[in-house]
Enzyme design. Sequence first.
Site: not given
Ligand code: IMP
Length: 423
Positions: A16, A38, A41, A300, A332, A414
């Site tokens: 994104k 979490n 980007h 992250t 791709g 890419g």
């Molecule tokens: P939380 O939101 O950090 O509590 O994570 C909850 C679930 O969402 C876990 O499986 C994380 O790996 C996943 N997760 C949270 N944020 C992302 C993200 O930005 N990308 C991919 N997975 C995420």
Amino acid sequence: MAVDLLLGLQWGDEGKGKIVDVLTKNYDIIARFQGGPNAGHTLEFDGIKHVLHTIPSGIFHDKAVNLVGNGVVIDPVIFKKELDNLAKFNIDFKNKLLISRKAHLILPTHRLLDAASEASKGKAKIGSTLKGIGPTYMDKTGRNGIRVGDLELKNWEEKYRALANKHEAMIDFYNVDLQYNLAELEADFFAAVEVLKTLQFIDSEEYLHQAQKAEKTILAEGAQGSLLDIDFGTYPFVTSSNTTAAGACTGLGVAPGKINEVFGIFKAYTTRVGSGPFPTELFDQYGETMGRVGNEFGATTGRPRRCGWLDLVALKYAVQVNGVTQLIMMKGDVLSGFDTLKICTAYNYKGEKITHFPFNIEAENVTPIYTEMKGWKEDLTKMTEASQMPKALNDYIDYLEKELEIPIKIVSVGPDRTQTIHR
Ligand code: IMP
């Protein structure tokens, strides 16, 4: 004036950040509507890779205003680090970064609670990023949270102390071995809050309302992915916010009728980080190749992402729930070199063939049913025009467009801004 929306259709990490950065030139305002640090980007241009966690991905453009919406949860400590990184690149964020007064704050004890909760779950853990997301949204819906606007009040530290004390008692309740020094964490937190306070706090729903009246163009930026949505994702292995289109309305105060284009982003294959069911997951050399070539490590947490074939059942579900109007296919280029590509078109669900996304997709209930397509060998990473794309890739795209009934308007080949093909 309408608001466009950009969101992930899988389990996050679709790319994104890169696409928001590519599209920002078309918009006056980029507004993040949910999630928190979490998210990771990743944007790449001029040979430099930038990772943003909370700050919208339009921040590197001169023109656009970047808004952190009310639906976002902010950790001042991580936010400050993001600002420090921007300062290194002379990004003038003070004049183009706005924060909603209604956004909730992640406190140090929210992060500790996240860790204690996960530790107490043992094998059933969610695989949280441990950024305090779940506990912060719990306090928001439990009506105990502290919001950015509270920082302007005199007594906010009293409110903070009462909540942090309660959190400490809750941490004790989990009865897990958690080592921490709260005084140190709080020193960082309060220092970071002072930095946060130097930014512009606004009544963002009013700001966006006026912006719409003034015919400004607005792009709402989602985080995570639709399959991590608190309602529609693979619960309980989800995040704690609405990552789907409706989340943009509640996370920004934009009325449903004002949403115009919904850009849905997906990878040409599937990845997932953290725990939870994943029907098309691969444990063989194909999955290993996707992970290696696609550099599939969490932006992250650095954790390796699980990889598998494209799941069209899940993708159709996400397209439906979000009302996607345009699709964007990422990575791709990572599939170049595979002789055959598989696409999951249905599930064998408790012995019956189904094509909808059911309540439970745990492996004991669901096995994927695949169709096979010819792969392509060409290196796509230098391609800039749709006319350069190999036939097998066009066939793959045509098949998906027919099945999803939505056009694929951008194909990313890419990580760099320039590696983007518009169709
Ligand atoms: P939380 O939101 O950090 O509590 O994570 C909850 C679930 O969402 C876990 O499986 C994380 O790996 C996943 N997760 C949270 N944020 C992302 C993200 O930005 N990308 C991919 N997975 C995420």
